[in-house]
Design a protein around this motif. Structure first.
Motif, mmCIF file in Angstrom:
data_model
loop_
_atom_site.group_PDB
_atom_site.id
_atom_site.type_symbol
_atom_site.label_atom_id
_atom_site.label_comp_id
_atom_site.label_asym_id
_atom_site.label_seq_id
_atom_site.Cartn_x
_atom_site.Cartn_y
_atom_site.Cartn_z
ATOM 1 N N VAL A 31 0.869 -1.176 0.000
ATOM 2 C CA VAL A 31 0.000 0.000 0.000
ATOM 3 C C VAL A 31 0.911 1.233 0.000
ATOM 4 C CG1 VAL A 31 -1.751 1.265 1.283
ATOM 5 C CG2 VAL A 31 -1.649 -1.211 1.431
ATOM 6 N N PRO A 32 0.743 2.131 -0.974
ATOM 7 C CA PRO A 32 1.642 3.284 -1.024
ATOM 8 C C PRO A 32 1.404 4.270 0.118
ATOM 9 C CG PRO A 32 0.000 3.404 -2.770
ATOM 10 C CD PRO A 32 -0.186 2.083 -2.099
ATOM 11 N N VAL A 33 2.481 4.896 0.554
ATOM 12 C CA VAL A 33 2.398 5.952 1.570
ATOM 13 C C VAL A 33 3.086 7.179 0.984
ATOM 14 C CG1 VAL A 33 3.100 6.664 3.890
ATOM 15 C CG2 VAL A 33 2.557 4.272 3.441
ATOM 16 N N GLN A 34 2.436 8.311 1.089
ATOM 17 C CA GLN A 34 3.018 9.515 0.502
ATOM 18 C C GLN A 34 2.570 10.713 1.321
ATOM 19 O OE1 GLN A 34 4.608 9.301 -2.802
ATOM 20 N NE2 GLN A 34 5.440 11.281 -2.176
ATOM 21 N N GLU A 35 3.509 11.535 1.739
ATOM 22 C CA GLU A 35 3.124 12.703 2.530
ATOM 23 C C GLU A 35 4.236 13.734 2.429
ATOM 24 O OE1 GLU A 35 0.107 12.679 4.811
ATOM 25 O OE2 GLU A 35 0.602 14.751 4.282
#
Ligand code: ADP
Ligand code: MG
Length: 616
Positions: free
Chosen positions: A222-226
């Motif tokens: 699951v991608p995480v981007q912040e």
């Protein structure tokens, strides 16, 4: 009195410093790979022989070194990466201490070939135990190749301390993974002895993860981007249903440097709160980009620790970003926290549609074969389905005679450790006058007081002895699968399976490698339910990974423990009367009923007088 203090000669100082930097072959691999990356290579080849004992070689197509630099690079505190103390706060390279080459050369035979882009001639340099043996111009290819042989040749204690080839290779592979994950834009090759373990072409991060951990990883990520002012966060976490029993796939990178941080780890785990089973560890590949000024990487010589200026903010951002991703990708609603554990289906089957009932044919059944009896005693086939438990205990009598036979055959001399059983108020053929407390303990009265059994640990003990007995007496019973299972494994998992192949066969696994990263499994141990083979194997691999050393000394014992741990009835499972009774009987037929295989108490007795005291 005469002065007695002397400065240590350089080669002695280097040898001492080397002890810090080079702990094992994997440390050399890390340093050489990092140097190649700092030299802006786009292609890096790692060649290892015999787990690094015989050879570690790194070949890159980076900037190369001038004739003088080639020699200077092996001096202690010689680095091109920082010039002043100020630079320590702006580090963008992997190295900066200028210690690695000097340290490695102090305790090994090193040969280097290097040539700068555009230079007419390159350099060949040979150093042994810190002494320069030759330093000449040569027709080296562009880039740098460093080979390290006879590691620790002058420190016998260290050399003798090296673990088996497999264990050292595992450490090397771990380092390789870390570096390769941090730099998906670099083309990596990794050879061990005669085989190519990895070829990872330049690719996206996701492709790189899959290249390393196998194609089955694809569906887990699951991608995480912040992006925030303090930190830019990117990467992937693994869906909670793929959380593992071991802490294998957990990676933090800060400015592309692999780091360990229990604090940040906690942030991720807390984002998974409520989504994970007890003792399951989530997988993650998380990249934090921060201003180099805001971190201090100068704490530890092997540089896997790091200090942030604003740790709390990073923690909060990390936690909420991971939470957000898990929510956004619709992972949270799938799980029902209130679900009755007894109805829980193993993860592998959660998303599969039901199978219509059919007639099951036991092709391996042979009424004249003694060992076939073992199948009927499949205590382990429960996994929280109470229905199965009932089914299992229909033939309670035969099971009981089987257990007593079990103890008398295998452990005759130990018969007198079965004291508490003789103490039981009820005889074996009567019903057990007991009950289950909080789906965790079985409580019954004995002549001297109250007996409290920890159901999970007791069952682990029973299964453990059963497995040990089967493998040591070579009484393996394998269930032939009518339809062989094909399961995918990544390279390091296959490596471990390779190491324990003989033992797995002793337990009843029958399998062959077919094609890339796949095993065809046509037989499984008698106590393992068919639909949990994948989970059981994953668990065995995880245990073998974490207990590499035990694997060397007592593999059968370690695997018996691991199987028992995986298959034993858990706390939270309801056991009916028959199951409770069988558990009590089987436990006290064991050689060491007191302890679970992990040396924790399996039962306790509260004496009558202690109870009486409470009422006095
Ligand atoms: P550090 O990496 O901390 O600077 P090392 O001892 O690892 O210290 O390396 C010393 C120096 O040698 C580096 O600063 C770099 O200039 C040079 N060097 C080492 N390996 C390579 C390589 N593969 N390609 C080009 N230069 C290298
Ligand atoms: Mg370096």
């Amino acid at each position: 009195m005469a002065d007695i203090i002397q400065l240590l000669p350089d080669h002695v100082a280097n040898q001492i410093a080397a002890g810090e930097v080079v702990q094992r072959p994997a440390s050399v691999v890390k340093e050489l790979l990092e140097n190649a990356i700092d030299a802006r290579a786009s292609l890096i080849k790692l060649v290892v022989k015999d787990g690094g004992r015989t050879l570690i070689q790194v070949i890159d197509n980076g900037t190369g070194m001038s004739h003088t630099d080639a020699r200077l690079g092996f001096e202690r505190h010689a680095t091109s990466k920082i010039k002043s103390a100020d630079d320590l706060f702006h580090i963008v390279t992997k190295g900066f201490r200028g210690e690695a080459l000097a340290s490695i050369a102090a305790i090994a035979h090193v040969e280097m070939h290097t040539r700068e882009a555009g230079a007419e001639l390159g350099t060949a340099l040979r150093i042994e135990g810190g002494k320069v043996m030759s330093h000449e111009f040569s027709a080296s290819p562009e880039g740098t190749s460093i080979s390290v042989k006879h590691l620790f040749f002058n420190i016998p204690a260290r050399r003798n301390f090296l673990k088996s080839q497999q264990v050292e290779l595992r450490h090397i592979t771990d380092e390789f993974h870390r570096v390769a994950l941090a730099h998906p834009d670099i083309d990596f090759h990794f050879y061990h002895n005669t085989s190519e373990l990895f070829h990872l072409p330049a690719a996206s991060l996701k492709k790189r993860i899959i290249g390393i951990f196998g194609s089955k990883t694809n569906e887990k990520l699951v991608p995480v981007q912040e992006e925030t002012a303090v930190v830019n966060l990117s990467g992937f976490v693994c869906k909670p249903q793929y959380a593992k029993k071991s802490r294998g796939e957990q990676f933090f990178f800060v400015n592309n440097r692999f780091i360990k941080s229990p604090y940040l780890h906690h942030a991720v785990v807390s984002a998974f709160e409520g989504l994970l089973k007890a003792d399951a560890h989530p997988g993650y590949f998380l990249f934090l980009e921060v201003d180099p000024v805001s971190i201090d990487i100068n704490i530890h010589p092997t540089k896997t620790e790091i200090k942030f200026d604003d740790e709390h903010t990073v923690y909060a951002i990390l936690r909420s970003a991971v939470k957000h991703s898990l929510g956004q990708f619709n992972i949270t609603p799938v799980l029902d926290f209130e679900q009755d554990q007894n109805l829980e289906t193993p993860y592998a089957f959660k998303n599969k549609s039901g199978v219509p009932p059919g007639i099951q044919v036991d092709t391996g059944f042979n009424p004249f074969k003694q060992a076939a009896k073992g199948r009927a005693t499949g205590l382990g086939a429960d996994k929280g389905r109470s229905g199965d438990w009932e089914g299992l205990y229909v033939g309670l009598e035969s099971r009981m005679s089987d257990s007593s036979q079990f103890s008398s055959v295998a452990f005759e001399s130990e018969a007198n450790t079965r004291l508490p059983l003789e103490n039981l108020e009820e005889t074996q053929d009567a019903q057990l006058a007991g009950f289950q407390l909080r789906k965790k303990y079985i409580i019954t009265s004995i002549k001297s007081g109250m007996l409290i059994i920890h159901q999970n640990r007791a069952h682990q003990r029973i299964l453990y002895e059963k497995f040990l007995k089967t493998v040591t007496l070579k009484e393996t019973v394998s269930q032939q699968l009518l339809f062989p299972l094909v399961l995918s494994f990544n390279k390091s998992e296959l490596g471990i399976i390779d190491d324990i192949q003989d033992q797995l066969q002793l337990f009843g696994f029958v399998f062959e490698e077919i094609g890339k990263e796949q095993l065809k499994i046509s037989g499984i141990p008698f106590l393992v339910p068919e639909n949990e083979v994948g989970i059981v194997l994953d668990q065995l691999i995880a245990e073998a990974q974490t207990h590499g050393d035990q694997l060397k000394t007592s593999p059968l014992d370690m695997l018996s423990r691991a199987l028992a741990k995986t298959l034993a009835v858990k706390s939270g499972n309801t056991l009916n009367q028959a199951a409770q009774q069988a558990l009590v009987n089987d436990l006290f037929a064991c050689r060491e009923p007191k302890l679970c295989p992990f040396n924790k108490p399996a039962y306790t007795i509260i004496e009558d007088n202690e109870i009486d005291k409470k009422f006095s």
